[in-house]
Design a protein around this motif. Structure first.
Motif, mmCIF file in Angstrom:
data_model
loop_
_atom_site.group_PDB
_atom_site.id
_atom_site.type_symbol
_atom_site.label_atom_id
_atom_site.label_comp_id
_atom_site.label_asym_id
_atom_site.label_seq_id
_atom_site.Cartn_x
_atom_site.Cartn_y
_atom_site.Cartn_z
ATOM 1 N N PHE A 26 4.323 -7.246 8.968
ATOM 2 C CA PHE A 26 4.379 -7.827 7.622
ATOM 3 C C PHE A 26 4.704 -9.313 7.650
ATOM 4 O O PHE A 26 4.475 -10.006 6.668
ATOM 5 C CB PHE A 26 5.465 -7.058 6.847
ATOM 6 C CG PHE A 26 5.517 -7.302 5.373
ATOM 7 C CD1 PHE A 26 4.481 -6.887 4.542
ATOM 8 C CD2 PHE A 26 6.630 -7.908 4.793
ATOM 9 C CE1 PHE A 26 4.562 -7.075 3.169
ATOM 10 C CE2 PHE A 26 6.707 -8.091 3.424
ATOM 11 C CZ PHE A 26 5.673 -7.678 2.612
ATOM 12 N N ARG A 56 -0.379 -8.499 -3.094
ATOM 13 C CA ARG A 56 -0.954 -9.390 -2.092
ATOM 14 C C ARG A 56 -1.080 -8.719 -0.741
ATOM 15 O O ARG A 56 -2.031 -8.933 -0.007
ATOM 16 C CB ARG A 56 -0.071 -10.636 -1.984
ATOM 17 C CG ARG A 56 -0.657 -11.710 -1.121
ATOM 18 C CD ARG A 56 0.113 -12.994 -1.303
ATOM 19 N NE ARG A 56 0.885 -13.310 -0.103
ATOM 20 C CZ ARG A 56 1.608 -14.410 0.035
ATOM 21 N NH1 ARG A 56 1.689 -15.296 -0.948
ATOM 22 N NH2 ARG A 56 2.268 -14.634 1.147
ATOM 23 N N ASP A 57 -0.114 -7.933 -0.373
ATOM 24 C CA ASP A 57 -0.167 -7.296 0.950
ATOM 25 C C ASP A 57 0.624 -5.999 0.908
ATOM 26 O O ASP A 57 1.618 -5.893 0.177
ATOM 27 C CB ASP A 57 0.430 -8.238 2.014
ATOM 28 C CG ASP A 57 0.109 -7.777 3.443
ATOM 29 O OD1 ASP A 57 -0.799 -6.933 3.613
ATOM 30 O OD2 ASP A 57 0.762 -8.272 4.380
ATOM 31 N N TYR A 58 0.141 -5.032 1.672
ATOM 32 C CA TYR A 58 0.870 -3.768 1.757
ATOM 33 C C TYR A 58 0.792 -3.269 3.192
ATOM 34 O O TYR A 58 -0.298 -3.084 3.736
ATOM 35 C CB TYR A 58 0.278 -2.713 0.802
ATOM 36 C CG TYR A 58 1.241 -1.569 0.596
ATOM 37 C CD1 TYR A 58 2.070 -1.526 -0.524
ATOM 38 C CD2 TYR A 58 1.357 -0.551 1.545
ATOM 39 C CE1 TYR A 58 2.989 -0.503 -0.689
ATOM 40 C CE2 TYR A 58 2.276 0.472 1.380
ATOM 41 C CZ TYR A 58 3.087 0.504 0.265
ATOM 42 O OH TYR A 58 4.005 1.514 0.098
ATOM 43 N N VAL A 59 1.947 -3.081 3.798
ATOM 44 C CA VAL A 59 2.036 -2.567 5.163
ATOM 45 C C VAL A 59 2.720 -1.205 5.126
ATOM 46 O O VAL A 59 3.799 -1.059 4.540
ATOM 47 C CB VAL A 59 2.812 -3.534 6.071
ATOM 48 C CG1 VAL A 59 3.208 -2.848 7.380
ATOM 49 C CG2 VAL A 59 1.986 -4.788 6.346
ATOM 50 N N PRO A 66 -5.782 -3.653 -2.773
ATOM 51 C CA PRO A 66 -6.107 -4.399 -1.557
ATOM 52 C C PRO A 66 -6.451 -3.450 -0.416
ATOM 53 O O PRO A 66 -6.378 -2.227 -0.558
ATOM 54 C CB PRO A 66 -4.796 -5.120 -1.250
ATOM 55 C CG PRO A 66 -3.754 -4.127 -1.672
ATOM 56 C CD PRO A 66 -4.333 -3.384 -2.853
ATOM 57 N N ARG A 99 -2.660 -2.173 5.158
ATOM 58 C CA ARG A 99 -2.523 -2.271 6.619
ATOM 59 C C ARG A 99 -1.591 -1.160 7.085
ATOM 60 O O ARG A 99 -0.463 -1.051 6.615
ATOM 61 C CB ARG A 99 -1.985 -3.648 7.001
ATOM 62 C CG ARG A 99 -2.977 -4.754 6.577
ATOM 63 C CD ARG A 99 -2.645 -6.065 7.244
ATOM 64 N NE ARG A 99 -1.384 -6.632 6.766
ATOM 65 C CZ ARG A 99 -0.526 -7.277 7.557
ATOM 66 N NH1 ARG A 99 -0.765 -7.402 8.847
ATOM 67 N NH2 ARG A 99 0.581 -7.784 7.056
#
Lengths: 195, 806
Positions: B437, B661-664, B723, B726
């Motif tokens: 991340f 925006r981002d997802y882990v 999105p 990941r």
């Protein structure tokens, strides 16, 4: 009753229908083409997407009489006869890609996804990930979270452009990053943890 | 290739195999229930109440009977003698639980919008729908109950006039000395969270076809269900058709997520209509109809307090819930919130836990199990509360978590809730997630944006979740008053040609059981993966089963396949020893071949043995000439997948828009059979959990109308809203099954809702905001910002607390 004539997946059809009969119900209930599904009654989900004279439409929002004289293409007409012993050899690149990238789980949205994707790739043969995501806005999937659907469409796009696509990930072990098996006790000891 | 020269195989478990299920699904050669066409098929349409609560004073179907194509029409009173006691609830959580009679078609009182009042049967689906317009129903409005707290007040209006209270049950659990834990605690943090009502929205609407006996004695029902076996049993008990004269088929089923884990009115109605009319009948719900007639999920108000020591050690936790049952109890409605009782403590150690849940009746569609069923609600609450506690006591949220979580060397660990987590490694999953991340980098960016007063603020959300799944074990379910066990069954048949049939009691609807069970059997028997066929979803084919829900299929059903295969190999080994004139003890079994230790030329493949047993000319005297084997397994424990999920969101403080925006996601689901399928399950789970956080809510008005009554108003996210996630895995094998596997179907949903909401709140924390109602829609976020003060950058002291890097 109104007389309609159209071509569905290459076959000529000629029927008397109620003027209110939806195209999707004509396909499913009159012609028995149950490959095209109904997922909602408000034109939101896109499960019923077919092509009408080459353009994708939601067949729950088209009256059968509006398709009079048209060429209709559904998921059932997409694959060609197998060219060899492998049944998948006649599949459209989108069908192959959805299989290779695990772009379906229950598969109910898949016919609509594939027919919409085909239209999308016809208009934009080299879409970005964002292009695919926005291009499929009218098709809902509840199983996949869309990640593998997007991968499938990008893979098919590459194949349709004549590029070599890699083999599917079959046989890949997708190995876990850290295997905390008690048999590998030393790994547990060496881990960096929280701040 | 003949059975005699079959190849050996390499490992087929733990590697991606493309799904066997896909071929018919990508080419449109499907078998959905609505595809079923039978000679003389009649179509069923229901007349549903437009009122949330009313007395039904008259139902007149005579005009409907005059309409074109109409074959029959019935009121609730016409059919009431055909179902004994109404639809079943299999989970009476307390002895004094109030349980209203739930008739498939109401007779004198309707209790939610969508409650059926009459049924019309016609020759086409259009004719049936048309004729419903001619059924005349007289309603006398009754007071409508929509708010749980108001429903419990003295003298409250009743959601059901036959009951004396809207309280369904109150179920308490106290472990440890809860008063001592709170007395003298350095910090007590108290919050109320609302877990909003959701609509599962499996993409295939429900459908039922029922055919009466013709030359056979049995009724045949096709249903878009997750539970053909349970449905058969429950309909037999409800509708007076003997169990052995009812065959239930779950053909292709298009998603479920719990919404098809039920015994529905329409299934009972179609069975009774087929019996009365002696003709096959079909009912297919429209999406809008399904939104009021198919179960909803979640809908809890949660009051929580957590007590901590000065250094952040958790002393105790109190959780008090109100859970909305809706108007009736469906199959497991009251049990759903209680599954959460064992999950509020999550991955954390503590001295005491108190839990109390009150189930409340309202005039809304019943709730029941929706992906996660009780565990998402509990996990949301504890993971949000941990962040709130970290903020209040000035600790970095990861530091507070790690101080309290169970360390990897402490497993197996008996939690304060009284269940034993068999394995896990929270350190490993967390370390990997933070690395992927760029956690520290994002914290630094967050600090810069806060400093500059950027109108778009960055929020970072953490969820270090676990869950209990794989229902199983029967004894534990019994102790919770659940009406059935949690075992699963499999049969493995070796055919004469060496091919294999696996029969499973699980009932897939997108999960890929055919592929995964083939992998397990191919590995265990040493036969080619292509030589295995898996049969399921038909009570005449798979005679025993507990079906698919609660992330149970692999950990219980896959386990049964493994055990049945082991039995086949054990039998085959005896025959092989007989054929080779060797002692069983001298035989080795490797990749499908039995060979005499030290004499590798003396060998027989399992296919050789299968053919020899089929011929049965010469086999050991003390055994039957068959390799076929059954297994019914009942694991001793649940499985406990866990993981660390991290979300980065950008919140536009001027519009309230949240951008993910981002997802882990780093998940530990133990060993895996098929990595590609596992990743797909995680993706789909994440999407549904994120949808609860950002998009979805079933909204009722004060009159009990479902305002979000179709896909136009209920915001199921599309590809454009999400999105690319990941993902990665850590792997700590489960110890409760020989495969080392844990459930994966619900993990993503359970984990992701708090990760997103912690991120949204984290972004807004400098504004003095410590909660945002779900979903964090632009409107809800904007209104939260408007009601808060001071503006961004105005209170750096409190804002810095949560982000340790600030």
């Amino acid at each position: 009753m109104t007389r309609v004539q159209m071509t569905v997946d290459g076959q000529a059809c000629d029927d008397d229908v109620e003027p209110r009969l939806l195209l999707v119900h004509y396909l499913r209930d009159v012609l028995g083409k149950t490959g095209t599904n109904v997922g909602c009654d408000t034109s939101n989900c896109g499960a019923c997407t077919v092509h009408l004279d080459g353009d994708s439409v939601k067949s729950c929002t088209v009256l059968t009489v509006q398709a009079d004289g048209a060429e209709v293409a559904t998921i059932e007409g997409l694959a060609q006869p197998p060219t060899d012993g492998d049944a998948t050899s006649g599949w459209h690149p989108l069908q192959k890609a959805f299989h290779a990238e695990h772009g379906l789980q229950c598969g109910y949205c898949t016919p609509g996804m594939i027919m919409s994707s085909m239209d999308l790739l016809g208009r934009n043969p080299s879409p970005s990930e964002e292009d695919v995501r926005h291009g499929l806005e009218g098709n809902l999937c509840r199983c996949t979270g869309y990640v593998n659907i997007v991968r499938s469409v990008l893979r098919a796009a590459a194949e349709l452009r004549g590029e070599t696509v890699g083999d599917a990930d079959e046989g890949g072990i997708g190995e876990a990053d850290v295997v905390s098996d008690p048999e590998h006790e030393e790994q547990l000891e060496n881990l960096e943890v929280a701040p | 290739m003949t059975a005699l020269d079959a190849p050996t195989t390499d490992a087929v478990v733990g590697v991606t195999k493309l799904r066997k299920e896909d071929a018919h699904l990508v080419t449109g050669r499907t078998r959905w229930t609505d595809n079923v066409q039978l000679p003389g098929l009649l179509h069923v349409a229901l007349v549903r109440s437009p009122m949330a609560h009313a007395r039904v004073t008259d139902v007149d179907v005579s005009a409907a009977l005059e309409q074109p194509g109409v074959v029959a029409a019935y009121t609730g009173a016409d059919l009431v003698e055909h179902w004994s006691g109404g639809l079943p609830c299999a989970w009476p959580v307390t002895e004094d639980m109030r349980s209203p009679v739930h008739l498939p078609i109401a007779t004198d009182e309707v209790r939610h919008v969508g409650d059926a009042v009459a049924v019309v049967v016609a020759r086409t689906r259009y004719q049936a729908a048309d004729a419903t317009e001619f059924v005349v129903v007289d309603y006398e409005p009754l007071p409508v109950v929509t708010d749980m707290e108001a429903a419990l007040a003295d003298g409250a209006d009743l959601a059901d006039s036959t009951l004396d209270s809207n309280e369904c049950f109150t179920w308490p659990m106290v472990n440890g000395d809860i008063d001592a834990a709170f007395d003298g605690a350095a910090h007590v943090v108290t919050r109320r969270f609302v877990n909003q009502r959701l609509i599962p929205t499996a993409i295939e609407p429900r459908a039922v076809v029922c055919a009466p006996p013709r030359d056979q004695r049995e009724f045949t029902m096709w249903s878009a269900t997750q539970i053909p076996h349970i449905l058969r049993l429950m309909l037999a008990l409800t509708c007076g058709v003997p169990e052995h004269e009812l065959r239930v088929i779950a053909p292709d089923v298009g998603g479920g997520f719990g919404s098809k884990l039920n015994v529905y009115a329409e299934e009972a109605i179609c069975l009774v209509l087929a019996k009365l009319l002696d003709q096959p009948v079909k009912w297919t719900e429209s999406r809008t109809e399904g939104y009021v007639a198919t179960i909803h999920g979640r809908d809890q108000v949660q009051d929580l307090s957590i007590a901590l020591d000065e250094d952040g050690r958790i002393r105790g936790l109190k959780a008090k819930l109100l859970a909305d049952m809706g108007a009736y109890l469906q199959l497991v409605t009251p049990g759903v919130p209680l599954l959460g009782a064992f999950m509020f403590n999550a991955i954390y150690k503590m001295d005491a836990l108190s839990f109390e849940c009150t189930g409340v009746f309202t005039n809304k569609t019943p709730t029941d199990a929706y992906r996660g069923a009780g565990r998402p609600e509990a996990t949301y609450a504890i993971e949000r509360l941990i962040d709130e506690a970290a903020h209040e006591i000035g600790m970095e949220p990861f530091e507070l978590r790690e101080r309290n979580w169970i360390k990897h060397e402490e497993f197996p660990y008996e939690t304060i809730a009284g269940i034993t987590y068999d394995s896990g490694n929270y350190e490993a999953a967390t370390a990997r997630a933070k690395e992927m991340f760029d956690y520290d980098g994002l914290r630094a960016e967050q600090a810069r944006r806060r400093e500059s007063g950027d109108k778009v603020q960055l929020g970072i959300g953490i969820s270090t979740f676990t869950e209990m799944c794989g229902l199983a074990p029967s004894r534990v379910l019994g102790s919770l008053s659940y009406g059935a066990g949690g075992w699963e069954h499999a049969s493995v048949r070796m055919l004469a040609t060496g091919k294999v049939e696996v029969v499973t009691g699980t009932s897939p609807h997108g999960q890929g059981h055919v592929t995964a069970w083939s992998q397990i059997a191919a590995q265990a028997l040493g036969v080619p993966y292509e030589d295995v066929e898996v049969r399921h979803g038909d009570t005449a084919v798979a005679h025993k089963g507990m079906d698919t829900y609660g992330s149970r299929s692999l950990v219980v059903g896959g386990y049964a396949v493994q055990v049945a295969c082991d039995k086949v190999v054990a039998k085959a080994k005896r025959v092989a020893a007989h054929m080779l004139e060797a002692s069983e003890d001298d035989l080795e079994f490797d990749r499908g071949t039995f060979s005499v230790r030290g004499s590798p030329d003396a060998s027989r493949t399992i296919q050789d043995v299968a053919l020899a047993v089929f011929a049965a000319h010469d086999y050991p005297e003390d055994m039957e000439p068959s390799l076929d084997s059954d297994a019914t397994v009942d694991p001793e424990n649940f499985s406990y997948p866990h993981g660390t999920h991290l979300a980065a969101v950008e919140v536009d403080t001027e519009t309230g828009m949240v951008h993910l925006r981002d997802y882990v996601a780093v998940d530990d689901v133990g060993k895996v059979i098929n990595p590609q399928i596992v990743e797909g399950q995680v993706h789909g789970g994440l999407a549904q959990g994120i949808a609860q956080a950002l998009f979805e809510e079933a909204v009722y008005d004060a009159e009990g109308n479902l305002v979000t009554g179709s896909l136009v108003d209920y915001y199921v996210p599309s590809a454009a809203d999400l999105p690319t996630f990941r993902t990665d895995r850590t792997e700590t094998p489960a110890t409760s099954n020989p495969l080392g596997v844990k459930g994966v179907g619900e993990a993503g949903t359970i984990a992701s809702t708090p990760a997103i909401m912690n991120a949204v709140v984290d972004a807004l924390r400098p504004m003095g905001i410590n909660d945002v109602p779900m979903p964090a829609s632009p409107r809800n976020v904007w209104e939260t910002i408007q009601s808060a003060a001071p503006p961004v950058g105005g209170d750096k002291a409190s804002g810095a607390t949560n982000g340790g890097a600030a």
